[in-house]
Write an enzyme that holds these catalytic residues in place. Structure first.
Site, PDB file in Angstrom:
ATOM      1  N   GLU A   1     -10.719  -1.461  -4.161  1.00 47.58           N
ATOM      2  CA  GLU A   1     -10.264  -0.770  -3.023  1.00 47.58           C
ATOM      3  C   GLU A   1      -8.959  -0.047  -3.355  1.00 47.58           C
ATOM      4  OE1 GLU A   1      -8.934  -4.183  -1.060  1.00 47.58           O
ATOM      5  OE2 GLU A   1      -7.032  -4.357  -1.830  1.00 47.58           O
TER       6      GLU A   1
ATOM      7  N   ASP B   1       0.719  -1.221  -0.017  1.00 51.08           N
ATOM      8  CA  ASP B   1       0.130   0.078  -0.201  1.00 51.08           C
ATOM      9  C   ASP B   1       0.978   1.310   0.071  1.00 51.08           C
ATOM     10  OD1 ASP B   1      -2.094  -1.697   0.414  1.00 51.08           O
ATOM     11  OD2 ASP B   1      -1.816  -1.749   2.746  1.00 51.08           O
TER      12      ASP B   1
END
Length: 345
Positions: A235, A49
């Site tokens: 996401e 991420d």
């Protein structure tokens, strides 16, 4: 989050369905066949991420870690020379709304950082477990913010700024965006099963810049929408603008295997409507002369810096081990042609 003490049903409410990592495991960068058009892998054993921010001739990235803090890194070149920052990064114990599991994990997720103009301080958006839901059958994340005088931290939570959706799904994966008119926004996702990508305006000036909401959230895209099959998961949203086009990027499917990708949609207004593009920007492929598996969780260069035709990207991918605890970082230059994005091998 596979090491969290949560019921199995809760595991699949999390963004990126990632696993916490050990900050103590700071081995040298992974070695792999050389890619063409894509640099990396960097920051082994894992740096999922990854965010992206450029300041003072240096690129910075912050990533998910062990659930108790974040990890940070910097590079002068983007395509080489990444080194990890010393911690701690976030003083999460100061967040009055965040809760710990019995093992001390706060479920920290997907940080994003920017420098505000009002006082030159740095703001970090992040997600953590909502203490009001711990111990229930519906454990959720909330989104909060923290402030630091230095980009590397320590970031201290701003406790009067928090968003929790306790009546439906939690919220996770926050990312900042500043439009040409100066307005600022957070883009994020609501957790499974609801799974929308949403946007909400934040204060763009004064002492509450970045840490006060303006108005209500607006929905952008929903999982499996517009005729797309997303593996029931959407996401890691991110918005950047080139010319009069807004690019909303995101990942779909499961980060732990080769189905994960980087998709995008376009609009002429920051709040949409967004039209999804059929061909993903990144997917599992050998096109670049190397094996790229499960690329996703991407962040982009926000400011065009004088060149509207490109946008730098950072993202994570799996190693040959196909281990969710071993997701390494790649970087590249994205070509922008009207409303289309591409990476040339």
């Amino acid at each position: 989050m596979f090491r969290f003490s949560l019921p199995l049903a809760v595991l699949f409410t999390t963004s990126a369905l990632s696993s916490p990592l050990s900050l103590a495991a700071r081995r040298p960068e992974a070695t792999a066949e050389q890619c063409h058009g894509i640099s990396g892998p960097f920051l082994a054993p894992s740096f999922p991420d990854p965010s992206l921010y450029y300041i003072d001739d240096t690129w910075y990235s912050f990533g998910t870690s062990n659930g108790k803090d974040f990890q940070g890194a910097k590079s002068a070149e983007l395509k080489s020379g990444w080194s990890k920052l010393d911690g701690p990064i976030l003083a999460i114990d100061e967040a009055t709304w965040a809760g710990q599991q019995e093992n001390g994990v706060y479920g920290l997720w997907a940080p994003d950082v920017f420098q505000r103009t009002s006082d030159s301080k740095f703001v970090m958006y992040f997600a953590a477990l909502d203490k009001e839901t711990i111990g229930t059958d519906n454990v959720q994340h909330c989104i909060g913010a923290a402030i630091s005088d230095e980009i590397g931290g320590v970031y201290h939570p701003e406790n009067d700024f928090v968003q929790c959706n306790r009546t439906s799904s939690g919220v996770i994966d926050p990312a900042w965006f500043k439009d040409n008119d100066g307005k600022q926004y957070i883009i994020y996702k609501t957790e499974i099963p609801e799974n929308w990508l949403e946007i909400r305006e934040v204060r763009s000036s004064g002492p509450k810049e970045g840490v006060e909401f303006v108005g209500n959230a607006q929905k952008l895209l929903q999982v499996n929408g517009q005729g797309f099959s997303d593996g029931n998961n959407m996401e890691a949203p991110y918005i950047f603008r080139r010319g009069d086009t807004y690019f909303l990027t995101y990942s779909t499917h499961f980060t732990g295997d080769g189905s994960y990708d980087v998709q995008y949609a376009t609009a002429k207004k920051v709040t949409g409507p967004y039209t999804r593009v059929k061909t993903p920007l990144l997917k599992t492929t050998d096109t670049f002369g190397c094996t790229l598996t499960g690329p996703g969780g991407a962040s982009f260069q926000r400011n065009a810096q004088g060149d509207e035709g490109v946008a730098k990207i950072i993202f994570h991918g799996l190693t040959d081990a196909m281990d969710i605890n071993k997701r390494v970082v790649y970087t590249a230059t994205v070509q922008v042609d009207g409303d289309k994005l591409s990476i040339q091998p």
